[in-house]
Design a protein around this motif. Sequence first.
Motif, mmCIF file in Angstrom:
data_model
loop_
_atom_site.group_PDB
_atom_site.id
_atom_site.type_symbol
_atom_site.label_atom_id
_atom_site.label_comp_id
_atom_site.label_asym_id
_atom_site.label_seq_id
_atom_site.Cartn_x
_atom_site.Cartn_y
_atom_site.Cartn_z
ATOM 1 N N UNK A 226 0.831 -1.207 0.000
ATOM 2 C CA UNK A 226 0.000 0.000 0.000
ATOM 3 C C UNK A 226 0.865 1.257 0.000
ATOM 4 N N UNK A 227 1.920 1.221 0.799
ATOM 5 C CA UNK A 227 2.803 2.387 0.917
ATOM 6 C C UNK A 227 3.453 2.737 -0.420
ATOM 7 N N UNK A 228 3.737 1.717 -1.213
ATOM 8 C CA UNK A 228 4.404 1.929 -2.496
ATOM 9 C C UNK A 228 3.424 2.017 -3.667
ATOM 10 N N UNK A 229 2.115 1.935 -3.357
ATOM 11 C CA UNK A 229 1.106 2.091 -4.397
ATOM 12 C C UNK A 229 0.752 0.821 -5.138
ATOM 13 N N UNK A 230 0.984 -0.331 -4.506
ATOM 14 C CA UNK A 230 0.669 -1.616 -5.134
ATOM 15 C C UNK A 230 -0.364 -2.356 -4.302
ATOM 16 N N UNK A 231 -1.332 -2.964 -4.982
ATOM 17 C CA UNK A 231 -2.301 -3.818 -4.306
ATOM 18 C C UNK A 231 -1.645 -5.173 -4.049
ATOM 19 N N UNK A 232 -1.519 -5.533 -2.783
ATOM 20 C CA UNK A 232 -0.877 -6.790 -2.395
ATOM 21 C C UNK A 232 -1.907 -7.600 -1.605
ATOM 22 N N UNK A 233 -2.801 -8.325 -2.283
ATOM 23 C CA UNK A 233 -3.881 -9.022 -1.578
ATOM 24 C C UNK A 233 -3.351 -10.112 -0.646
ATOM 25 N N UNK A 234 -4.093 -10.345 0.424
ATOM 26 C CA UNK A 234 -3.687 -11.349 1.410
ATOM 27 C C UNK A 234 -3.561 -12.726 0.777
ATOM 28 N N UNK A 235 -4.404 -13.023 -0.218
ATOM 29 C CA UNK A 235 -4.335 -14.335 -0.869
ATOM 30 C C UNK A 235 -2.986 -14.539 -1.555
ATOM 31 N N UNK A 236 -2.438 -13.473 -2.118
ATOM 32 C CA UNK A 236 -1.111 -13.560 -2.721
ATOM 33 C C UNK A 236 -0.040 -13.668 -1.644
ATOM 34 N N UNK A 237 -0.163 -12.889 -0.594
ATOM 35 C CA UNK A 237 0.842 -12.911 0.478
ATOM 36 C C UNK A 237 0.956 -14.293 1.120
ATOM 37 N N UNK A 238 -0.160 -14.994 1.214
ATOM 38 C CA UNK A 238 -0.125 -16.330 1.833
ATOM 39 C C UNK A 238 0.733 -17.304 1.037
ATOM 40 N N UNK A 239 0.942 -17.029 -0.228
ATOM 41 C CA UNK A 239 1.795 -17.902 -1.037
ATOM 42 C C UNK A 239 3.249 -17.845 -0.580
ATOM 43 N N UNK A 240 3.603 -16.833 0.198
ATOM 44 C CA UNK A 240 4.972 -16.697 0.684
ATOM 45 C C UNK A 240 5.208 -17.421 2.005
ATOM 46 N N UNK A 241 4.148 -17.934 2.614
ATOM 47 C CA UNK A 241 4.300 -18.607 3.904
ATOM 48 C C UNK A 241 5.187 -19.838 3.743
ATOM 49 N N UNK A 242 6.213 -19.920 4.572
ATOM 50 C CA UNK A 242 7.116 -21.063 4.550
ATOM 51 C C UNK A 242 8.211 -20.981 3.512
ATOM 52 N N UNK A 243 8.231 -19.907 2.716
ATOM 53 C CA UNK A 243 9.268 -19.755 1.695
ATOM 54 C C UNK A 243 10.446 -18.962 2.257
ATOM 55 N N UNK A 244 11.677 -19.318 1.895
ATOM 56 C CA UNK A 244 12.818 -18.475 2.242
ATOM 57 C C UNK A 244 12.756 -17.161 1.483
ATOM 58 N N UNK A 245 13.506 -16.170 1.963
ATOM 59 C CA UNK A 245 13.400 -14.807 1.429
ATOM 60 C C UNK A 245 13.690 -14.736 -0.065
ATOM 61 N N UNK A 246 14.679 -15.499 -0.543
ATOM 62 C CA UNK A 246 15.013 -15.417 -1.965
ATOM 63 C C UNK A 246 13.873 -15.928 -2.837
ATOM 64 N N UNK A 247 13.163 -16.960 -2.376
ATOM 65 C CA UNK A 247 12.004 -17.457 -3.128
ATOM 66 C C UNK A 247 10.846 -16.464 -3.080
ATOM 67 N N UNK A 248 10.676 -15.776 -1.944
ATOM 68 C CA UNK A 248 9.643 -14.744 -1.860
ATOM 69 C C UNK A 248 9.926 -13.631 -2.852
ATOM 70 N N UNK A 249 11.183 -13.257 -2.980
ATOM 71 C CA UNK A 249 11.552 -12.196 -3.916
ATOM 72 C C UNK A 249 11.243 -12.603 -5.361
ATOM 73 N N UNK A 250 11.549 -13.852 -5.682
ATOM 74 C CA UNK A 250 11.252 -14.332 -7.039
ATOM 75 C C UNK A 250 9.754 -14.342 -7.297
ATOM 76 N N UNK A 251 8.987 -14.754 -6.303
ATOM 77 C CA UNK A 251 7.535 -14.816 -6.456
ATOM 78 C C UNK A 251 6.959 -13.425 -6.722
ATOM 79 N N UNK A 252 7.406 -12.437 -5.957
ATOM 80 C CA UNK A 252 6.918 -11.072 -6.140
ATOM 81 C C UNK A 252 7.337 -10.533 -7.502
ATOM 82 N N UNK A 253 8.594 -10.752 -7.867
ATOM 83 C CA UNK A 253 9.095 -10.260 -9.152
ATOM 84 C C UNK A 253 8.329 -10.890 -10.317
ATOM 85 N N UNK A 254 8.077 -12.194 -10.216
ATOM 86 C CA UNK A 254 7.358 -12.882 -11.285
ATOM 87 C C UNK A 254 5.936 -12.350 -11.451
#
Length: 225
Positions: free
Chosen positions: A36-64
């Motif tokens: 929200x702070x950066x002007x992007x909609x980041x729905x909770x359903x998408x954020x849950x996909x990062x649960x249990x992932x290491x930081x580098x995989x989270x970064x790839x997921x967001x970038x993709x």
Amino acid sequence: MLATKPAPIRGVIFDMDGLLLDSETLAMDALVAAGDELGYDMPASFCRRMIGLPADDCRRLVQDNYGADFPLEQFFARQEVHLRNFVDTGRLALKTGVEPLLDLLDRLKLPRAIATSSSRYRTDHHLKLVGLDGRFDAIVTRDDVSRGKPNPEPYLAAARKIGIAPEFCLALEDSHNGARAAHAAGIRVIVVPDLLEATDEIRGKALAVVDDLHTVRAYIERATA
């Protein structure tokens, strides 16, 4: 009733976020706030996909999902700021049954470790804040391994650090990738779901899926008798 396995339990390996600490909701809220702070909609359903992932995989997921122009470093830096604020203002709590379970392991003199996808800095800070620093014989963070969950490396490293062969360890997890990592390491795993319900795949890999750590305590008492 949980069925016991022939091999006794000689060591226990814990995940941290969502298993020991009620922190996954805070992490999700921090991701949404940073978006929200950066002007992007980041729905909770998408954020849950990062649960249990290491930081580098989270970064790839967001970038993709948000493209090459997404301000990745700024986003995760702001997420860390929001999370730290949530934690430092008293929103971080232990999950149900943590302290009685650790007290049982003390009485049984069972070694225990943490295998977490969080950084060393975040892990040490959070454990100290909730009074769990010093209660584990070893801690393996994402900074300590070359491959994070669902790769088995974090669990194998934790088992080595406490000197217990994987087949004599019990893993405790809330996330799908954590359960996959423990299973791949040859470690029995009990899943205590937090934000993610156990799927048929995870139920197939788990020794059991239970509501809270109190049930785990009963299992360990039987498995070490």
